[in-house]
Design a protein around this motif. Structure first.
Motif, short mmCIF file in Angstrom:
data_model
loop_
_atom_site.label_atom_id
_atom_site.label_comp_id
_atom_site.label_asym_id
_atom_site.label_seq_id
_atom_site.Cartn_x
_atom_site.Cartn_y
_atom_site.Cartn_z
N MET A 1 0.83 -1.19 0.00
CA MET A 1 0.00 0.00 0.00
C MET A 1 0.88 1.26 0.00
SD MET A 1 -3.08 0.28 -0.03
CE MET A 1 -4.46 0.91 0.58
N ALA A 2 1.99 1.21 0.61
CA ALA A 2 2.88 2.35 0.67
C ALA A 2 3.43 2.64 -0.71
CB ALA A 2 4.01 2.09 1.66
N ASP A 3 3.69 1.57 -1.42
CA ASP A 3 4.18 1.77 -2.78
C ASP A 3 3.10 2.39 -3.66
OD1 ASP A 3 6.66 0.69 -2.20
OD2 ASP A 3 6.08 -1.34 -2.79
N ASP A 4 1.88 1.95 -3.45
CA ASP A 4 0.77 2.53 -4.22
C ASP A 4 0.59 4.01 -3.91
OD1 ASP A 4 0.17 0.20 -5.54
OD2 ASP A 4 -1.38 -0.38 -4.08
N ILE A 5 0.77 4.34 -2.67
CA ILE A 5 0.61 5.76 -2.27
C ILE A 5 1.75 6.57 -2.87
CG2 ILE A 5 0.69 7.31 -0.30
CD1 ILE A 5 -0.91 5.26 1.25
#
Length: 189
Positions: free
Chosen positions: A3-7
């Motif tokens: 999710m951090a990568d998506d953000i």
């Protein structure tokens, strides 16, 4: 992917989109400024065009009026030149005529002076004769006739001398005046 990568990816997209938007806004602002300045220039150019068109129309009217005035002035100058030439010719003729009249007047005055001188000479010659006769005691018709004959002889010689000085028409006038003046003197005596 987390999710951090998506953000992070979303943040990068947002930042990329924001930069693109900022560039687009900047370009749009610059274009808007350009449109406004071009509109101002266009308005000024349009006003200048209209002013020049009206000036052109005015200049064309003035040019047309000036062309008409030039034609009129040329016609007046041509007429004035013709009038001047006519006046110069007329003046030349009048000066010749005046010169002839002055010469004729001078001749007439000279003839008149000669006639008056002849008459005064005749009168001077005739004047002493009646005084001498008036002093005589007896008066007879014979001395008067002799005096008349003498005065006519003097008149004819004086008339001949004046006739040689002037023309035939003038000499007849002189003879008639010369004849009348002494005959009056004789009749008074």
């Amino acid at each position: 992917m987390s999710m951090a990568d998506d953000i992070d990816l979303l943040r990068q997209r947002v930042n990329s989109k924001r930069e693109k938007l900022d560039k687009a806004v900047t370009v749009a602002d610059l274009t808007l400024q350009r449109v406004e300045s071009v509109s101002t220039v266009f308005d000024e150019a349009d006003r200048e065009r209209k002013r020049l068109e009206s000036s052109l129309k005015l200049a064309e009217r003035r040019a047309k009026r000036l062309a008409q005035e030039t034609k009129r002035a040329s016609r007046l100058a041509r007429e004035a030149d013709e009038d001047r030439a006519d006046a110069e010719n007329e003046l030349t003729e009048l000066l010749k005529r005046r010169s002839k009249l002055e010469k004729k007047l001078a001749k007439s005055e000279a003839a008149l002076a000669a006639a008056e001188a002849a008459v005064s000479v005749e009168q001077a010659a005739a004047a002493p004769a009646p005084r001498k006769r008036a002093g005589t005691a007896t008066r007879s018709s014979t001395p008067r006739k002799a005096a008349v004959k003498k005065s006519t002889a003097r008149k004819s010689s004086a008339a001949k001398s004046t006739a040689t000085k002037s023309t035939a028409t003038k000499s007849t006038a002189k003879k008639s005046t010369a004849r009348k003046a002494p005959s009056r003197r004789v009749s008074r005596a």
